[in-house]
Enzyme design. Structure first.
Site, PDB file in Angstrom:
ATOM      1  N   GLY A 171     -18.163  14.396   9.353  1.00 23.60           N
ATOM      2  CA  GLY A 171     -19.186  13.354   9.359  1.00 23.60           C
ATOM      3  C   GLY A 171     -19.972  13.296  10.633  1.00 23.60           C
ATOM      4  O   GLY A 171     -19.450  13.558  11.712  1.00 23.60           O
ATOM      5  N   HIS A 172     -21.243  13.022  10.483  1.00 21.64           N
ATOM      6  CA  HIS A 172     -22.021  12.649  11.657  1.00 21.64           C
ATOM      7  C   HIS A 172     -23.106  11.661  11.231  1.00 21.64           C
ATOM      8  O   HIS A 172     -23.401  11.522  10.048  1.00 21.64           O
ATOM      9  CB  HIS A 172     -22.576  13.860  12.408  1.00 21.64           C
ATOM     10  CG  HIS A 172     -23.495  14.708  11.613  1.00 21.64           C
ATOM     11  ND1 HIS A 172     -23.052  15.810  10.921  1.00 21.64           N
ATOM     12  CD2 HIS A 172     -24.804  14.613  11.389  1.00 21.64           C
ATOM     13  CE1 HIS A 172     -24.086  16.357  10.315  1.00 21.64           C
ATOM     14  NE2 HIS A 172     -25.160  15.658  10.569  1.00 21.64           N
ATOM     15  N   LYS A 207     -22.171  19.313  16.334  1.00 20.37           N
ATOM     16  CA  LYS A 207     -22.892  20.276  15.479  1.00 20.37           C
ATOM     17  C   LYS A 207     -24.054  19.604  14.760  1.00 20.37           C
ATOM     18  O   LYS A 207     -25.085  20.213  14.536  1.00 20.37           O
ATOM     19  CB  LYS A 207     -21.937  20.863  14.411  1.00 20.37           C
ATOM     20  CG  LYS A 207     -20.782  21.646  14.991  1.00 20.37           C
ATOM     21  CD  LYS A 207     -19.840  22.110  13.905  1.00 20.37           C
ATOM     22  CE  LYS A 207     -19.037  21.034  13.249  1.00 20.37           C
ATOM     23  NZ  LYS A 207     -18.021  20.362  14.062  1.00 20.37           N
ATOM     24  N   GLN A 267     -15.778  20.375  10.813  1.00 18.37           N
ATOM     25  CA  GLN A 267     -14.591  20.450  11.677  1.00 18.37           C
ATOM     26  C   GLN A 267     -14.822  21.495  12.779  1.00 18.37           C
ATOM     27  O   GLN A 267     -15.956  21.719  13.137  1.00 18.37           O
ATOM     28  CB  GLN A 267     -13.322  20.767  10.870  1.00 18.37           C
ATOM     29  CG  GLN A 267     -12.834  19.614  10.008  1.00 18.37           C
ATOM     30  CD  GLN A 267     -13.527  19.542   8.658  1.00 18.37           C
ATOM     31  OE1 GLN A 267     -13.677  20.550   8.005  1.00 18.37           O
ATOM     32  NE2 GLN A 267     -13.944  18.367   8.274  1.00 18.37           N
ATOM     33  N   ASP A 316     -16.037  17.653  16.019  1.00 19.82           N
ATOM     34  CA  ASP A 316     -16.818  16.633  16.731  1.00 19.82           C
ATOM     35  C   ASP A 316     -17.525  17.188  17.962  1.00 19.82           C
ATOM     36  O   ASP A 316     -17.722  16.484  18.948  1.00 19.82           O
ATOM     37  CB  ASP A 316     -15.919  15.447  17.151  1.00 19.82           C
ATOM     38  CG  ASP A 316     -15.151  14.900  15.968  1.00 19.82           C
ATOM     39  OD1 ASP A 316     -15.777  14.678  14.934  1.00 19.82           O
ATOM     40  OD2 ASP A 316     -13.918  14.716  16.081  1.00 19.82           O
ATOM     41  N   ARG A 336      -3.963  27.441  -7.959  1.00 27.98           N
ATOM     42  CA  ARG A 336      -4.699  27.680  -9.212  1.00 27.98           C
ATOM     43  C   ARG A 336      -4.592  26.541 -10.212  1.00 27.98           C
ATOM     44  O   ARG A 336      -4.730  26.735 -11.408  1.00 27.98           O
ATOM     45  CB  ARG A 336      -4.280  29.020  -9.842  1.00 27.98           C
ATOM     46  CG  ARG A 336      -4.721  30.188  -8.983  1.00 27.98           C
ATOM     47  CD  ARG A 336      -3.846  31.358  -9.110  1.00 27.98           C
ATOM     48  NE  ARG A 336      -2.507  31.044  -8.640  1.00 27.98           N
ATOM     49  CZ  ARG A 336      -1.484  31.872  -8.709  1.00 27.98           C
ATOM     50  NH1 ARG A 336      -1.636  33.043  -9.265  1.00 27.98           N
ATOM     51  NH2 ARG A 336      -0.305  31.519  -8.252  1.00 27.98           N
TER      52      ARG A 336
HETATM   53  P1  IMP Z   1      -7.752  16.491   7.040  1.00 28.65           P
HETATM   54  O1  IMP Z   1      -8.899  17.415   7.153  1.00 28.65           O
HETATM   55  O2  IMP Z   1      -8.135  15.103   6.584  1.00 28.65           O
HETATM   56  O3  IMP Z   1      -6.639  17.059   6.196  1.00 28.65           O
HETATM   57  O4  IMP Z   1      -7.136  16.285   8.496  1.00 28.65           O
HETATM   58  C1  IMP Z   1      -6.466  17.336   9.170  1.00 28.65           C
HETATM   59  C2  IMP Z   1      -6.774  17.311  10.663  1.00 28.65           C
HETATM   60  O5  IMP Z   1      -8.143  17.653  10.866  1.00 28.65           O
HETATM   61  C3  IMP Z   1      -6.563  15.951  11.316  1.00 28.65           C
HETATM   62  O6  IMP Z   1      -6.121  16.161  12.646  1.00 28.65           O
HETATM   63  C4  IMP Z   1      -7.967  15.365  11.342  1.00 28.65           C
HETATM   64  O7  IMP Z   1      -8.127  14.415  12.376  1.00 28.65           O
HETATM   65  C5  IMP Z   1      -8.769  16.624  11.618  1.00 28.65           C
HETATM   66  N1  IMP Z   1     -10.154  16.518  11.139  1.00 28.65           N
HETATM   67  C6  IMP Z   1     -10.592  16.572   9.872  1.00 28.65           C
HETATM   68  N2  IMP Z   1     -11.926  16.448   9.827  1.00 28.65           N
HETATM   69  C7  IMP Z   1     -12.346  16.333  11.095  1.00 28.65           C
HETATM   70  C8  IMP Z   1     -13.643  16.201  11.698  1.00 28.65           C
HETATM   71  O8  IMP Z   1     -14.693  16.189  11.053  1.00 28.65           O
HETATM   72  N3  IMP Z   1     -13.652  16.124  13.060  1.00 28.65           N
HETATM   73  C9  IMP Z   1     -12.526  16.177  13.806  1.00 28.65           C
HETATM   74  N4  IMP Z   1     -11.311  16.305  13.284  1.00 28.65           N
HETATM   75  C10 IMP Z   1     -11.220  16.386  11.938  1.00 28.65           C
END
Ligand code: IMP
Length: 433
Positions: free
Chosen positions: A39-40, A15, A237, A12, A162
């Site tokens: 997401g954005h 980007k 991420q 967040d 796998r």
């Molecule tokens: P997952 O990716 O759904 O397995 O979540 C794992 C961790 O990554 C959690 O703490 C989520 O809040 C964080 N996370 C996943 N995607 C994002 C993102 O796009 N922005 C911020 N945190 C994320």
């Protein structure tokens, strides 16, 4: 050659705005890891468009968009995301005139490519994600990760063990049936039930829908590098959520850094030109896990409200804190960032005092790196606050205290600050040549 845009915090970082403002200069924009957990939002003519899986180049007619082999795809989510752009573009004359005539029933054909090697998220991955999270939450001594609940981790687990189902598999129903059946046997000991027939019938529909988009995207990228095309690799991420170099286990399940940019596309290190690290002027994180500079006071609430720190994908409030330069330096080092983009400097406007973390107190010592156990106390350097940075487009017009803050970030990290964003608007960016 390819440029890479990566987040250097916990995601967040903003980007999306940087990719959006740079995409016009590229022939390809590529997603290389993660899934619809990212997401954005883009706003065009007052209408909001949510991007989760589709690369941000989709709004530029000359730009081809690739969902690379390192991504995990939920077809349902991808379908609805594509529909919003199909609707937008089919009503936008201008778009059609610049892209030429598209004979097929989707105006995204030849603009969006999906790797046949990307892995699929299936209903059992989503159920497993929730099951594992609940189980962790109930287990003494553990805590839920706080995932987005979208099946990301279990889909990557299947890939690594796998048992994954790749996009290319959906076109051969016999193979798909065999693989699904074997996977459901592996889940038979769990109190979860799945209907293989409904999964197969759903996949039959998706095979038709997505066939025109599926391609060997690595070959497309290799050919485009041979033809000197410009490629932008768009990270999702952030570095501190990297499966190896982040705050494990409170991370996502992919390589969010430079390693993922290569393995998730098939490009190699010589194909990379610059690596742009994107950071906010402060710090946020969603989900659980250690966050050394987290604020639970008025300043934290100020950042959350003024920065509108609520997740695009899940709507969860983001935890807020001061900028952690130790973590940023860690991310810059393992990604090889060649320059930085600092976002949301305007959010700090009006604060009397702004702090940055420049070291950790760890087991009675002061350190300037991230230890295995992040149970640390941040050491802060304090800056006098500033005002008036919102919508500024020239570095010289920033308040002296804001300039000092930026210059300190450069000095501490040894990395050049290239862009500074001063509002959510596309054009409100300071470029420092
Ligand atoms: P997952 O990716 O759904 O397995 O979540 C794992 C961790 O990554 C959690 O703490 C989520 O809040 C964080 N996370 C996943 N995607 C994002 C993102 O796009 N922005 C911020 N945190 C994320």
């Amino acid at each position: 050659m390819a440029d890479v845009i990566l987040g250097v915090q916990w995601g967040d970082e903003g980007k999306g705005k940087i990719v959006d403002s740079l995409a016009k200069n590229y022939d390809f924009v590529v997603r290389f890891q993660g899934g619809h957990n990212a997401g954005h939002t883009l706003v065009i003519d007052n209408v909001k468009y949510a991007l989760h899986l589709i690369p941000s180049g989709i709004l530029y007619p000359q730009c081809k968009n690739i969902i690379g082999n390192g991504v995990v795809i939920d077809f349902q989510a991808l379908d609805s995301e594509m529909q919003q752009f199909e609707r937008l573009f089919s009503t936008t004359q201008n778009f059609h005139s610049t892209t030429g005539t598209l004979s097929s029933n989707s105006c995204l054909i030849d603009r969006l490519f999906i790797s046949n090697r990307a892995h699929i998220i299936l209903p059992y991955h989503v159920a497993l994600d929730r099951f594992i999270e609940n189980n962790r939450a109930k287990t003494k001594g553990l805590e839920a990760i706080g995932t987005t609940g979208k099946g990301i981790g279990p889909s990557y687990s299947d890939k690594v063990s796998r048992n994954g189902i790749q996009v290319g598999d959906i076109f051969d129903e016999e193979i798909l049936h065999t693989k699904l059946q074997a996977n459901l046997v592996n889940l038979a000991h769990l109190p979860l039930a799945f209907d293989i027939d409904s999964m197969l019938s759903e996949m039959r529909g998706f095979a038709k829908r997505f066939a025109p988009f599926v391609a060997d995207t690595t070959q497309i990228l290799w050919e485009s590098t041979r033809n000197n095309k410009r490629i932008l690799l768009e990270g999702a991420q952030g570095s501190m959520l990297d499966i190896d170099h982040g705050t494990y286990p409170f991370v996502t399940s992919s390589h969010t850094g430079i390693a993922g940019a290569l393995s998730g596309t098939g490009l190699n290190a010589h194909d990379i030109d610059s690596v742009i690290g994107v950071m906010k002027a402060y710090c946020t994180r969603v989900g659980n896990g250690i966050f050394p500079t987290e604020l639970h006071d008025e300043a934290g609430r100020f950042l959350q409200q003024k920065g509108m720190e609520f997740g695009t994908t899940t709507g969860r409030p983001r935890r807020c804190g001061w900028l952690d330069l130790v973590a940023i330096k860690h991310a810059i080092r393992f990604n090889g960032c060649t320059k930085l983009a600092i976002m949301k400097i305007d959010v700090l406007d009006t604060l009397h005092e702004v702090k940055v973390c420049v070291g950790y107190e760890y087991e009675g010592e002061v350190i300037d790196y991230m230890p295995y156990n992040l149970n640390v106390k941040p050491i802060y350097k304090s800056f006098s606050g500033w005002n008036g940075s919102a919508r500024v487009r020239e570095f010289s017009k920033l308040h002296a205290n804001a300039k000092r803050y930026i210059e300190f970030i450069e000095e501490y990290t040894g990395s050049k600050v290239w862009l500074i964003s001063t509002s959510p608007e596309r054009e409100d960016i300071i470029e420092i040549p």
